[in-house]
Design a protein around this motif. Structure first.
Motif, short mmCIF file in Angstrom:
data_model
loop_
_atom_site.label_atom_id
_atom_site.label_comp_id
_atom_site.label_asym_id
_atom_site.label_seq_id
_atom_site.Cartn_x
_atom_site.Cartn_y
_atom_site.Cartn_z
N SER A 41 44.35 58.11 48.16
CA SER A 41 43.08 57.39 48.37
C SER A 41 43.39 55.96 48.80
O SER A 41 44.53 55.49 48.71
CB SER A 41 42.25 57.38 47.09
N SER A 42 42.37 55.28 49.26
CA SER A 42 42.56 53.88 49.67
C SER A 42 42.94 52.99 48.49
O SER A 42 43.44 51.88 48.68
CB SER A 42 41.28 53.35 50.34
N PHE A 43 42.72 53.47 47.27
CA PHE A 43 43.06 52.70 46.08
C PHE A 43 44.50 52.94 45.60
O PHE A 43 45.01 52.18 44.78
CB PHE A 43 42.12 53.02 44.92
N ALA A 44 45.14 54.02 46.06
CA ALA A 44 46.49 54.35 45.59
C ALA A 44 47.43 53.17 45.87
O ALA A 44 47.53 52.70 47.01
CB ALA A 44 46.99 55.61 46.28
N ASN A 45 48.08 52.70 44.80
CA ASN A 45 48.91 51.50 44.95
C ASN A 45 49.58 51.19 43.63
O ASN A 45 49.22 51.74 42.58
CB ASN A 45 48.03 50.32 45.37
N GLU A 128 39.66 62.90 47.14
CA GLU A 128 38.51 63.32 47.94
C GLU A 128 37.28 62.46 47.63
O GLU A 128 36.54 62.09 48.55
CB GLU A 128 38.19 64.80 47.68
N PHE A 129 37.07 62.13 46.40
CA PHE A 129 35.92 61.31 46.02
C PHE A 129 35.95 59.96 46.73
O PHE A 129 34.92 59.45 47.16
CB PHE A 129 35.88 61.11 44.50
N TRP A 130 37.12 59.37 46.87
CA TRP A 130 37.24 58.05 47.46
C TRP A 130 37.38 58.07 48.99
O TRP A 130 37.39 57.03 49.61
CB TRP A 130 38.40 57.29 46.85
N SER A 131 37.47 59.28 49.59
CA SER A 131 37.64 59.36 51.06
C SER A 131 36.33 59.12 51.78
O SER A 131 35.26 59.21 51.24
CB SER A 131 38.21 60.71 51.45
#
Length: 131
Positions: A41-45, A128-131
């Motif tokens: 997700s865009s938050f993965a970090n 998927e929720f954050w896509s």
């Protein structure tokens, strides 16, 4: 600190997270804390420092219109400053509903969180929720 004290700190942290109590979260997180979020997700970090971690938490609230919740289901603590929180994460965003089980392995030092590592039962659903 012992297991009981660390468990109490983490219950306080979950309460603060779910009510948006940034003051309490700032007290509980060590300034050098690192937060690890897997996935695509865009938050993965890996969020370096409490400021970056709390900013990530703020984004969760912002992106879900304040509906994101981490419902603590079980808490396990040991005398080596480790705590595991098993939770149900829920929220609504862009017509999608999130309902996943995950756990976070916390490392504490002197009563403050120094490391958090999230693990998901269904990482694909989270992504998927954050896509």
């Amino acid at each position: 600190m012992g297991a009981d004290e660390n468990a109490a700190i983490m219950r306080r942290a979950y309460e603060a997270f779910n009510t948006g109590d940034i003051k309490t979260l700032t007290e509980i997180f060590d300034e050098s804390a690192v937060w690890h979020l897997p996935g695509r997700s865009s938050f993965a970090n890996d969020y370096q420092g409490s400021e970056a971690t709390l900013a990530y938490f703020g984004q969760l609230a912002q992106e879900t219109g304040g509906t994101f919740r981490a419902e603590l289901q079980h808490l396990l603590a040991d005398d080596d400053d480790r705590v595991v929180g098993i939770q149900r994460s829920t929220g609504d965003r862009n017509g999608k509903h999130l309902d996943v089980v995950n756990c976070i392995v916390f490392q504490l030092k002197d009563g403050r969180i120094t490391d958090g590592r999230e693990h998901f039962h269904d990482l694909y659903a989270w992504d998927e929720f954050w896509s």
